[in-house]
Design a protein around this motif. Structure first.
Motif, mmCIF file in Angstrom:
data_model
loop_
_atom_site.group_PDB
_atom_site.id
_atom_site.type_symbol
_atom_site.label_atom_id
_atom_site.label_comp_id
_atom_site.label_asym_id
_atom_site.label_seq_id
_atom_site.Cartn_x
_atom_site.Cartn_y
_atom_site.Cartn_z
ATOM 1 N N GLY A 1 24.250 22.205 -55.248
ATOM 2 C CA GLY A 1 24.784 23.676 -54.693
ATOM 3 C C GLY A 1 23.754 24.745 -54.887
ATOM 4 N N SER B 1 33.249 13.803 -53.709
ATOM 5 C CA SER B 1 33.114 15.034 -53.031
ATOM 6 C C SER B 1 34.114 15.692 -53.869
ATOM 7 C CB SER B 1 33.556 15.086 -51.589
ATOM 8 O OG SER B 1 32.572 14.409 -50.803
ATOM 9 N N THR C 1 20.436 18.061 -50.347
ATOM 10 C CA THR C 1 21.476 18.664 -49.469
ATOM 11 C C THR C 1 22.407 17.898 -49.917
ATOM 12 O OG1 THR C 1 20.981 17.100 -47.626
ATOM 13 C CG2 THR C 1 20.014 19.604 -47.665
ATOM 14 N N ALA C 2 23.981 18.190 -49.474
ATOM 15 C CA ALA C 2 25.171 17.621 -49.714
ATOM 16 C C ALA C 2 25.167 16.210 -48.933
ATOM 17 C CB ALA C 2 26.368 18.318 -49.411
ATOM 18 N N ASP C 3 24.637 16.390 -47.563
ATOM 19 C CA ASP C 3 24.424 14.800 -46.881
ATOM 20 C C ASP C 3 23.434 14.130 -47.469
ATOM 21 O OD1 ASP C 3 26.086 16.005 -44.863
ATOM 22 O OD2 ASP C 3 24.701 16.512 -43.791
ATOM 23 N N GLY D 1 32.489 17.568 -56.678
ATOM 24 C CA GLY D 1 31.570 18.360 -56.646
ATOM 25 C C GLY D 1 31.485 19.720 -56.760
ATOM 26 N N LEU E 1 26.177 16.561 -56.389
ATOM 27 C CA LEU E 1 26.757 17.679 -55.432
ATOM 28 C C LEU E 1 26.658 18.906 -56.138
ATOM 29 C CD1 LEU E 1 29.672 15.621 -53.715
ATOM 30 C CD2 LEU E 1 27.702 16.445 -52.731
#
Length: 450
Positions: free
Chosen positions: A95, A27, A9-11, A30, A91
């Motif tokens: 996705g 970010s 995940t992005a986190d 990304g 990132l």
């Protein structure tokens, strides 16, 4: 990192960032805009070309299947690991929108990946072939005896200094200032007892630190006295407690426990700094054994530690325990699967059971500040000027530590709860509870709080 098509995940990607500036810059990279020729091997390698300010794009490649966490290579001049380009590429890959297709690695990426993995195999082979008995055991024994003699002399001197302090009254500690403690700590460094030196420096910050400081100073002096006496009488202690004393004094411990193979869930990861040294703590939970273990790694001179395992991942590996009492520290051994996201959660306990666990841990290590605990069905609620975690099904609560109250993660926890029960992993000690990771009631991913 990819298992049956599941990605990060992005986190989890942003948890790898060495600082807030890198998270923000990564970010921005990304999205597909600055990237070309991005690809995914399907076997733990991701690569791409990122447009920069120069005429040539930056070549970025990541080995996400490395046993110690992702490894990065980028042609940009940044000294941060991972750099913003590596974060942006991860990132983009996370996705799952087809922007990073499967395919063979280009030559520039393939050469680095093959070279890295070859060096890793050679290093493992050297470790297998090497014997811990190489070198002169008699010389090692003499060195250990000389160091033990120095530590004994330092502990004896420290006992006298503590006696003088108590005879003169604690008020003189406030009048003497920090210099007295720093000089004492320097004497412990000379005695090759860095653990004693560290605890002495902590004493120096207590006088005049707020209401009740004499009580806190007396408590810490008592613990330091207990450690001194433990060292001076170590021959009469049980083996496990003697090993804890040696570790607390500052002698190096070895990961000589038998390898334990399990499926390990990453519960929490956070960094602390002391001078130029950054220490990264990674808490793991064995889904088969039910054991909670601690991995430590270090970074010097402003560099982040190399070991990185974002919260919410799980992997199968062998861990070996270090000698000593309740620290739970382990060394990472052979890894059998790459880390991958999971929805597994550790089982939780009540606040009453959490404090009982800390009490049990103190029997093995009286100097333990806290122990790892997962609380089940608790609600964050205000308590005067502070906060607490209250049992949803009972009348008891655990206060949060001042450190936890000051963190931005507290508001993330409150938002996640919204007044409903949550599951929280953290560290429970005599100062209260420090939440590190939380899960919402019902299905949901782990949310880092630090």
């Amino acid at each position: 990192m990819t298992q049956q098509g599941v990605r990060w995940t992005a986190d989890q990607v942003l948890a790898l960032a060495p600082d807030a500036a890198s998270r923000k810059a990564g970010s921005r990279l990304g999205s597909a805009g600055p990237w070309s020729e991005a690809g995914d091997s399907g076997e733990g390698a991701v690569w791409g070309l990122c447009k920069g300010s120069g005429s040539k794009p930056y070549q970025t490649v990541i080995d996400v299947a490395d046993s110690a966490g992702p490894a990065y290579k980028c042609s940009c001049p940044s000294r941060k690991f991972p750099c913003k380009h590596a974060l942006g590429l991860l990132l983009l890959w996370a996705g799952q929108d087809g922007t990073v297709p499967r395919g063979p690695a280009p030559e520039w990426a393939r050469q680095w990946l093959e070279g890295r993995r070859k060096r890793a195999e050679e290093k493992r082979a050297e470790g297998t072939a090497g014997s811990p008995g190489t070198g002169d055991p008699e010389a090692a024994r003499r060195r250990a005896e000389r160091r033990a003699e120095r530590i004994t002399a330092g502990a004896t001197e420290l006992e006298q200094r503590l006696t003088d302090l108590l005879r003169g009254g604690l008020a003189q500690a406030e009048q003497a200032g920090y210099g007295m403690w720093e000089e004492t700590a320097a004497r412990m460094v000379d005695a090759q007892a860095p653990g004693l030196a560290s605890r002495v420096r902590e004493l120096g910050a207590i006088p005049a630190s707020g209401p009740g400081w004499p009580v806190r100073l007396l408590e810490e002096c008592a613990l330091l006295h207990l450690l001194d006496r433990g060292w001076l009488r170590r021959e009469g202690l049980p083996d496990e407690l003697a090993a804890t004393v040696r570790s607390r004094v500052g002698l190096p411990a070895s990961a000589d426990g038998p390898p334990e193979r399990d499926h390990w869930l990453v519960l929490a990861q956070y960094d602390t700094s002391e001078g130029a040294l950054t220490t990264r703590r990674i808490w793991l939970y064995g889904t088969g054994s039910g054991r909670t273990a601690l991995l430590l790694s270090y970074g010097a001179a402003g560099r982040a530690p190399e070991l990185a395992l974002p919260v919410g991942l799980a992997f199968e590996a062998e861990l070996s325990a270090y000698s000593g009492g309740g620290s739970g520290r382990v060394a990472l051994g052979e890894q059998f699967t790459p880390p991958a996201p999971t929805r597994i959660r550790p089982p939780g306990v009540t606040t009453t059971e959490a404090t009982a666990r800390y009490g049990e841990a103190l029997r093995s290590d009286p100097w333990l500040d806290s122990c790892p605990v997962t609380l089940d069905r608790v609600v964050p609620t205000p308590a005067g000027d502070s906060w607490q975690l209250a049992d949803a099904d009972g009348d008891l609560a655990l206060p949060l530590t001042p450190t936890a109250v000051a963190r931005a993660g507290l508001w993330r926890l409150v938002s996640l709860s919204g007044g409903a029960p949550v599951t929280v992993f953290g560290e429970c000690g005599h100062r209260g509870f420090t939440p590190l990771t939380a899960w919402p009631e019902g299905p949901g991913e782990a949310v880092p709080l630090c």
